[in-house]
Scaffold this active site. Sequence first.
Site, PDB file in Angstrom:
ATOM      1  N   ASP A  14      22.460 -45.477  22.129  1.00 25.32           N
ATOM      2  CA  ASP A  14      23.091 -45.658  20.816  1.00 25.32           C
ATOM      3  C   ASP A  14      23.992 -46.894  20.781  1.00 25.32           C
ATOM      4  O   ASP A  14      25.154 -46.822  20.391  1.00 25.32           O
ATOM      5  CB  ASP A  14      23.919 -44.426  20.442  1.00 25.32           C
ATOM      6  CG  ASP A  14      23.101 -43.149  20.479  1.00 25.32           C
ATOM      7  OD1 ASP A  14      23.630 -42.130  20.973  1.00 25.32           O
ATOM      8  OD2 ASP A  14      21.943 -43.182  20.049  1.00 25.32           O
ATOM      9  N   GLU A 174      18.968 -41.428  10.671  1.00 22.59           N
ATOM     10  CA  GLU A 174      20.286 -41.412  11.323  1.00 22.59           C
ATOM     11  C   GLU A 174      20.636 -42.819  11.803  1.00 22.59           C
ATOM     12  O   GLU A 174      19.925 -43.768  11.506  1.00 22.59           O
ATOM     13  CB  GLU A 174      20.259 -40.436  12.503  1.00 22.59           C
ATOM     14  CG  GLU A 174      19.183 -40.742  13.531  1.00 22.59           C
ATOM     15  CD  GLU A 174      18.980 -39.609  14.546  1.00 22.59           C
ATOM     16  OE1 GLU A 174      19.632 -38.558  14.449  1.00 22.59           O
ATOM     17  OE2 GLU A 174      18.164 -39.798  15.456  1.00 22.59           O
TER      18      GLU A 174
END
Length: 526
Positions: A14, A174
Amino acid sequence: MKYQNPIISGYNPDPSICRVGDDFYLVNSTFEFYPGVPVYHSKNLVNWELINYCLKDKERLYLDGARSSGGIYAPMLCYHEGEFFMTTTNVSHKGHLIVHTSDIYGEWSKPVWIDQGGIDPTLLFDGEDVYFASTSRDKEGRDGIFMCKIDPYTGEKLSESVCISHGCGGICPEGPHIYKLNGKYYLLLAEGGTEYGHMVTMQRADSPFGPYEPCPHNPILSHKDNPDGSIACTGHADLEVDQNGNWWLVCLGIRPSCTPQRGLKLHHLGRETFLSPVVWNEEGWPVVGNDGRIALEMDGPLPGAVQPVCRDFADDFSEEKFSLHYNWVRNPHMENYVRDTAARQLILKGSDVTLNDTDTPTWIGIRQKAFEIEADAVVSLAELGEKQEFSEPCPGKNNDSEASKRVGLGAFYNQFYHYEIYLTREQGQYKVCLAKHIHDMFARTAEAVVASGKNIHLRITSDPLNYDFWYSKDGEHYEKLGGGSTAGLATEGTMYMSFTGTYIGMFAENAEGDFRNFAVKVNKSE
Ligand code: 6LW
């Protein structure tokens, strides 16, 4: 200039990147591990140095009781008028938070918390307005990206949260990031879920609240149909432009734990950080890498020459401070970790908390950064007995039960998935043992009696498919005690959805372990 991917190897998922002048900074998610949200620095986008963490105490990083792969989810880092801002989500404590600092090498502010659901927060500074967006669900339960205006210093919401996008058709929209370019607002998303269907999509609008139109060649990045299995699960990206006007994308991806002879859709090193050049086409849409795919070796107009990458780690405990590369599981009891610089040893004071517990065992580790490693430590099981003071004697539990005394070295994914070679003392005998925890099975699979519990050399070697565990009384002649498949520590095999990666660490349970010369060498071929 050619460069090698991943640019930050080992469990570093991420990624979010920002640039200040000719300095690049990047952060990653850290889940139940402490400290939280590492900050890396680079001048050329390929050589990255770990320089700090954003969350370094319990007020900013409360992890007590956090489940494995709970805690800190995806972060976002940005810079605005002399101040760095980092926003992330502690899914185990109070949700979205923002911290800020003017010195990225120093201390970060106390957290402010944002009253919006979901995960994967991001910020957009746009004139007088600051927008906060995150992944969440509407009243019908539909996944979407929700946005509001906020005060980034107080966390106060200045408008209602509204859904600005349900994504471009993939499940799990997302990882939003919003960029204002040429008067338009670009919305970058991860879709498809963080596994083998993962992808990156792009949309744009004239207003930050939409309506957004999708890029005609979405997904702009995906390996979901890529026959070359060397990199998979690419997604969760962020964009930055360098000081020369060249655009770059960082994203997460995995390198499957397989060999040319044995293809596997399993990975144990965790989701790593990759880099790709980006060009904008005539219609004003981004084209990533090799027509929407990345590779282990890529070429691009890097902002600086690439230096040799060294992923070796060594600690002879001659310095007072712990390296920034060390992590702990949940909030550590630092009194159980003593750096005895005179004796050049690390003293680990085990409590009755074990590696199998959703708690804070006396464990310290570094991310495993390559398939082929050689990890070493010289370990002594401190003499035990009535004089032995445990860090936290646990009433009702027999801290002196010999069978539970363990001090050693292991490959650790989380409390349900770990292999370790360790010293113990049973019925007056010292032994070197190998134990493996996979799912709900925890067993000692090998043992050997040794004459003493002092200065035993423990070693772990690995390749993409296996770990091997060795011991030596003299540091010269090693005997193999046993092995374990890397598949046993693979993310795909975990019985609860997990997002982390394997560490190489030292630990002590119900005893004191003295460690010298901890080192992890990486095979130069990676
Ligand atoms: C993260 C989500 C994702 O919050 O996985 O890959 C989740 N993308 O955006 C955990 O890393």
